[in-house]
Structure formats: structure tokens, C-alpha cells
Design an enzyme around this catalytic site. Structure first.
Site, PDB file in Angstrom:
ATOM      1  NE  ARG A   1      18.646 112.036  29.691  1.00 33.71           N
ATOM      2  CZ  ARG A   1      19.646 112.789  30.114  1.00 33.71           C
ATOM      3  NH1 ARG A   1      20.882 112.355  30.074  1.00 33.71           N
ATOM      4  NH2 ARG A   1      19.401 113.980  30.591  1.00 33.71           N
TER       5      ARG A   1
ATOM      6  CB  ALA B   1      16.366 105.767  35.232  1.00 32.09           C
TER       7      ALA B   1
ATOM      8  CB  CYS C   1      13.695 103.477  38.790  1.00 28.65           C
ATOM      9  SG  CYS C   1      15.202 103.007  37.919  1.00 28.65           S
TER      10      CYS C   1
ATOM     11  CG  HIS D   1      17.372 114.101  38.605  1.00 25.76           C
ATOM     12  ND1 HIS D   1      16.110 114.581  38.411  1.00 25.76           N
ATOM     13  CD2 HIS D   1      17.627 113.282  37.557  1.00 25.76           C
ATOM     14  CE1 HIS D   1      15.624 114.086  37.277  1.00 25.76           C
ATOM     15  NE2 HIS D   1      16.516 113.288  36.755  1.00 25.76           N
TER      16      HIS D   1
HETATM   17 FE1  CFM Z   1      15.673 117.749  33.153  1.00 26.95          FE
HETATM   18 FE2  CFM Z   1      13.775 116.984  31.861  1.00 26.95          FE
HETATM   19 FE3  CFM Z   1      15.250 115.316  33.350  1.00 26.95          FE
HETATM   20 FE4  CFM Z   1      16.246 116.444  31.094  1.00 26.95          FE
HETATM   21 FE5  CFM Z   1      15.557 114.227  29.645  1.00 26.95          FE
HETATM   22 FE6  CFM Z   1      13.125 114.838  30.493  1.00 26.95          FE
HETATM   23 FE7  CFM Z   1      14.547 113.145  31.909  1.00 26.95          FE
HETATM   24 MO1  CFM Z   1      13.651 112.454  29.582  1.00 26.95          MO
HETATM   25  S1  CFM Z   1      15.212 118.274  31.079  1.00 26.95           S
HETATM   26  S2  CFM Z   1      17.111 116.121  33.016  1.00 26.95           S
HETATM   27  S3  CFM Z   1      17.161 115.648  29.311  1.00 26.95           S
HETATM   28  S4  CFM Z   1      13.887 116.842  33.937  1.00 26.95           S
HETATM   29  S5  CFM Z   1      13.823 114.452  28.534  1.00 26.95           S
HETATM   30  S6  CFM Z   1      11.960 116.736  30.826  1.00 26.95           S
HETATM   31  S7  CFM Z   1      12.514 113.066  31.476  1.00 26.95           S
HETATM   32  S8  CFM Z   1      15.764 112.265  30.422  1.00 26.95           S
HETATM   33  S9  CFM Z   1      15.166 113.195  33.956  1.00 26.95           S
END
Ligand code: CFM
Length: 539
Positions: free
Chosen positions: A92, A61, A58, A191
Site C-alpha cells: 500500500r 489486511a 481479508c 478496521h
Molecule cells: Fe478507507 Fe478506502 Fe479503506 Fe482507504 Fe485504501 Fe481503499 Fe482500502 Mo485500498 S479510503 S481506508 S486508503 S475504505 S484505497 S477506498 S480499499 S487500502 S481499506
């Protein structure tokens, strides 16, 4: 065994009702490379359909867990019921290394305003303020970040007003995020919200100057399993100063100081491209895409940095480091390759690793036969050139777009327009560009966005890959089908996998997994079940 991916695609979606079938057929594409490097269009960053069992997380997160969480001395408080905080606690593997035991490290803590029914009815702002006061007294942090969960958004608590009040009362930096879980279609929205917040409230507040000649920030590197440690060490050996990372092993002060760098390196394009662009607009710091997953990718990325700084001494040092490291990698790679050549992999991870990790498999002769992101956007699949054509839908409009203008005092052109033009013309530089996952994949390969549980099972049955890469939610379902599952989010307690040293670790781990026979010796219980049980299960 070669199966026509078109047949597989039909097979995956035929069970769905008509509308869903149509939608999924646009989210499952088969790669082909047209003129000028064009790849097929994929539907991405759209809502998951109810009931399909998505891999996604989500918005909360993505904001709290992914982007802000790895910073060790920003005290994170979840405003919401205790479950949101508790179940996002230490999930994480972002590592951190405070210089001494006296230096703050809040990563191990789980702080929540713990709102109750009474607060849902009468509002939770008062309780949040109390929580902030208590936390500030206990931990004495430089900065506190507040994260909104779904219920506080629904009742209309204003975390930003609370942050302003508390900033004044406590005299420290307090900022809030409207990152309610429902705010976007996945963690990707989180993000973006985190990028905006960190840019508005943190970047530019620390003017500590640095004498070093080659100063960079590493964006989108979160130090999972110690990846960031490996990369910093590598950069130091080449004579490159890392001012800040966003946000593995970072601190509040380093992020606040990031505007003093001369180049931003973007590892994970999906999670952090917004910061890269905003820093360029406000401070004049250009960015380029790098990928330190894979030995040859790491070498390429280091050479890109040398090319940007146009310094012969730096370039020579980089070559020395590459030669030294490659020799070490080669020794392991040759052995592992001889044992893994021709084996197959599937990668369904996040928004960048499904692309980056293909490189590591290629280096040991393994073929990626299907890949996809959980929450990547079209540009992560097809490259940034498609950005102008992406329609902004209601879900994306939900997220604030900051209007950024050059900083009147601190904007400084790092490179002349001629230098910029030269680098932009060099395709292998990926200067201010990301070419995406599909152009680097073989033709006739399946690319699937937001893979569902049903599709996972069918893919495994049809292809029987030697390894499936995903996360903890998928892991045990996959292994019960007799196929090893490598977690590419947490690395299964392994890693680091970045840089040269990481590549060696990865090769060894994959060798062990794909050559281990254990899964084929164990029959899942349902295979032995009576016909009657199987009939019931089939209903
Ligand atoms: Fe970038 Fe990722 Fe992500 Fe990531 Fe991660 Fe991920 Fe993630 Mo899990 S590189 S930041 S460190 S998009 S592994 S493939 S899904 S936490 S949001």
C-alpha cells in the site's frame, strides 16, 4: 449511448444459479431519490459468494495493512507463516516522512514470526516471543503490534497473553490483534479490530499539551501517494493544528496524544468511524465528516472546520486559502474539462473512494455511470440514518464492541449543547453524520456492492466507459478489454490527489488516460484467434 440500468442488472445476474441470483439482485441497486432524500436499500457487508472472484481483501489486511501499517514507529510483527507477512509487505502506498534520518521508520521492513509446521502442531507462542525479543533488540521501538493470521487463530495461539508478557519483560508497549483473515467478511472487520486496539492500547497515553487554538485530528487519511502531506500543509496555512492522523504519516506518540484535540475530522468513514465515536464518548471530542477529494469538496470541508470553531479570523484565513487555491485549480480544470466533458467513468473501490472520487470526475464534466464499494456497509451507501435498522449478523458479532464510558478526569465538553444542536441542524455540515454515496449520485445509476469479475466484464462490454477505476487485481483484465483502468488504491504511482493541488494532478492524469487512443489501436490476441480457439475458449 443510454442503456436502461434495469436491463443491465438483469443481464449481469442472469448467468448465476438461483440463490446467488437472488443475493446479487439485492446487492445491485439502481439509484432513485425519494422523499426526504431516501435512497433504495442495498445489501452490503455480507459474505462474498465462493467462486465469483471478489475484489475484496481479508481482515488481517484491514487491520495491519490499512489502519496500523501507516504509522511509522510502531513495529508490526505478523504472527503466522511467512507468506502472510511477505505478501502484505509494502503493498500500500502509505507514505511517511520522518523528521530526520535518526528518527525511526519501520515501514520498509517486513517482520514475521515465520511459523512452521512444528509450531502449527505444538503452538507458536514461544516462537512469537523469540521474534519479539529479537525485533526489540534490533529496532528498539516504543511499541510493537502483533497481528494474527488465519493459522494462528485456528491453533489457538493467544497473542494478547504474549503481548502482556512481553510488555512486562521489555518495558515497552506491546499489543496484539485478533485479526485473523477469516475473522470477518472483508478487510472492514480488520478496521474495526484495529480501531478497538489502538483506542485501548494507545490513545490517551501522551499528555503533551498544545497551545494552538484550533486543534484537530485527521481520521481515515492514510497518506496514499502523499495525500496527507498536501492536507497537513493546507491546514497549517489556515492556522489549524493537526495533532494526529489515523494513521497516515503518524507516529505512536501523536496517536497517544490525539485526545488533546478539539475536533476529529473523518475522511474515510468506513475504516475509522469507530475511533471517532469512541473518542467522543470517552473524551468529549466531536467529529464531523470531511472530504478533501475534489477542489470544491476541499473548500467545503475547510469551511466546515471554520464553522465548527466559530472564529472569524480562522474563517477569513480559510477563505483566503480557498480563493488562492481555487484560482490555480480553475486554470487546469477549464482546459481538462473542455477535453473530458461528457465522458463516462465507473468506480469500484474499497469503502469510501468510490464515493469521494465521483466529485473529481464531476468537476471535469465526467459522469459516473456505475459505482460500488468492495466492503462498504449500508451506511456508506445510504447514510448513517440507516444504522439503527441494520441487523447485526453472526459475522459482525464476531468483533468485540468496546464499552466506552466518559473518562473521569479527561472528559471535556468541547462545545455547548446549543452549539452542537446548531451544527446538527445544518445539513451541509455532516456533523456526526455521513450521508453516504447514493444520495449524491444521479438517479438511475447502477450501484453494485462487492462487484464480481463476471459483472465487471459484462459492464465493460455493455457500457464501454471511458475509464474504469479499481485496483491492481482488476487493472489488466480491464485494459485487455480496451479500456483504461485508473488504480484508485495506489494511484498507479501517481498522486497526491487530495486537496486542491491533488485535484490538479488528478485532472491531468485522467485527461491523459481518457484521451489516449492507445487502447483502441491494440487488438487483444484472442480477437485474431482462429475460430477453433474461440470455440474452445467459449466452452
Ligand atoms: Fe478507507 Fe478506502 Fe479503506 Fe482507504 Fe485504501 Fe481503499 Fe482500502 Mo485500498 S479510503 S481506508 S486508503 S475504505 S484505497 S477506498 S480499499 S487500502 S481499506
Amino acid at each position: 449511448m443510454s442503456i436502461d440500468p434495469r436491463v443491465v442488472k438483469e443481464e449481469l445476474i442472469q448467468i448465476y444459479p438461483k440463490k446467488l441470483r437472488q443475493k446479487r439482485s439485492e446487492q445491485i441497486v439502481i439509484t432513485e431519490h425519494g422523499e426526504g432524500g431516501s435512497v433504495p436499500e442495498i445489501k452490503a457487508n455480507v459474505r462474498s459468494s465462493p467462486g465469483i472472484i471478489t475484489q475484496r481483501g481479508c481482515t488481517y489486511a484491514g487491520c495491519k495493512g490499512v489502519v496500523i501499517g501507516p504509522s511509522r514507529d510502531i513495529l508490526s510483527i505478523t504472527h503466522g507463516p511467512i507468506g502472510c507477512g511477505f505478501y502484505s509487505w509494502l503493498t500500500r502506498r502509505n507514505q511517511t516522512r520522518p523528521p530526520s534520518l535518526e528518527d525511526p521508520n519501520f515501514i520498509n521492513y517486513c517482520l514475521s514470526s515465520d511459523i512452521q509446521e512444528e509450531n502449527i502442531v505444538f503452538g507458536g507462542e514461544k516462537k512469537l516471543k523469540e521474534a519479539i525479543r529479537e525485533a526489540a533488540k534490533l529496532f528498539n521501538p516504543k511499541a510493537i503490534a502483533l497481528f494474527s493470521t488465519c493459522p494462528v487463530g485456528l491453533i489457538g495461539d493467544d497473542v494478547h497473553a504474549v503481548a502482556r508478557d512481553m510488555k512486562e519483560e521489555l518495558g515497552i508497549n506491546v499489543f496484539g490483534f485478533s485479526c485473523e483473515g477469516y475473522r470477518g467478511v472483508s478487510q472492514s472487520a480488520g478496521h474495526h479490530i484495529a480501531n478497538n486496539g489502538v483506542f485501548k492500547h494507545v490513545v490517551g497515553l501522551n499528555e503533551t499539551p498544545h497551545e494552538e487554538k484550533f486543534k484537530i485530528n485527521m481520521l481515515g487519511e492514510y497518506n496514499i501517494g502523499g495525500d496527507g502531506f498536501v492536507l497537513e500543509e493546507l491546514l497549517v496555512r489556515c492556522g489549524i493544528k493537526q495533532i494526529s492522523t489515523f494513521s497516515g504519516n503518524s507516529t505512536y506518540d501523536t496517536m497517544a496524544n490525539a485526545h488533546t484535540a478539539d475536533l476529529n475530522l473523518v475522511m474515510c468513514h468506513r475504516s475509522i468511524n469507530y475511533v471517532a465515536e469512541m473518542m467522543e464518548k470517552r473524551f468529549g471530542i466531536p467529529w464531523m465528516k470531511v472530504n478533501f477529494i475534489g477542489a470544491s469538496a476541499s473548500a467545503k470541508s475547510l469551511r466546515r472546520i471554520g464553522e465548527y470553531f466559530e472564529d472569524e479570523g480562522l474563517k477569513a484565513r480559510i477563505e483566503e486559502v480557498i480563493a488562492e487555491e481555487m484560482a490555480k485549480v480553475e486554470a487546469t480544470r477549464a482546459i481538462v474539462k473542455s477535453r473530458c466533458e461528457g465522458k463516462t467513468a465507473m468506480l469500484f473501490v474499497g469503502g469510501s473512494r468510490a464515493h469521494h472520487y465521483q466529485q473529481l470526475f464531476t468537476e471535469i464534466g465526467m459522469k459516473t455511470i456505475a459505482a460500488g464499494y468492495e466492503f462498504g456497509h449500508r451506511d456508506d451507501y445510504e447514510g448513517r440514518k440507516v444504522l439503527p435498522g441494520i441487523k447485526v449478523d453472526a459475522d459482525s458479532r464476531n468483533i468485540e464492541e468496546l464499552e466506552i464510558v466518559p473518562d473521569p478526569e479527561r472528559f471535556r465538553e468541547r462545545r455547548t449543547p446549543e452549539q452542537i444542536a446548531r451544527m446538527e441542524s445544518m445539513t451541509e455540515m455532516e456533523f456526526r453524520d455521513y450521508i453516504g454515496m447514493m444520495p449524491e449520485m444521479d438517479s438511475d445509476t447502477l450501484v453494485i456492492d462487492d462487484l464480481s469479475h463476471h459483472e465487471t466484464e459484462r459492464l465493460l462490454e455493455m457500457y464501454k466507459p471511458d475509464i474504469f477505476c479499481a485496483g491492481i487485481k482488476e487493472k489488466f483484465g480491464v485494459q485487455k478489454m480496451g479500456i483504461p483502468c485508473k488504480q484508485l488504491h495506489s494511484y498507479d504511482y501517481g498522486g497526491p490527489y487530495a486537496g486542491f493541488r491533488g485535484a490538479i494532478n488528478f485532472f491531468k492524469d485522467i485527461d491523459r488516460m481518457v484521451n489516449m487512443k492507445i487502447w483502441s489501436y491494440v487488438d487483444p490476441p484472442w480477437k485474431a484467434a482462429s475460430e477453433q480457439v474461440q470455440e474452445v475458449a467459449a466452452d
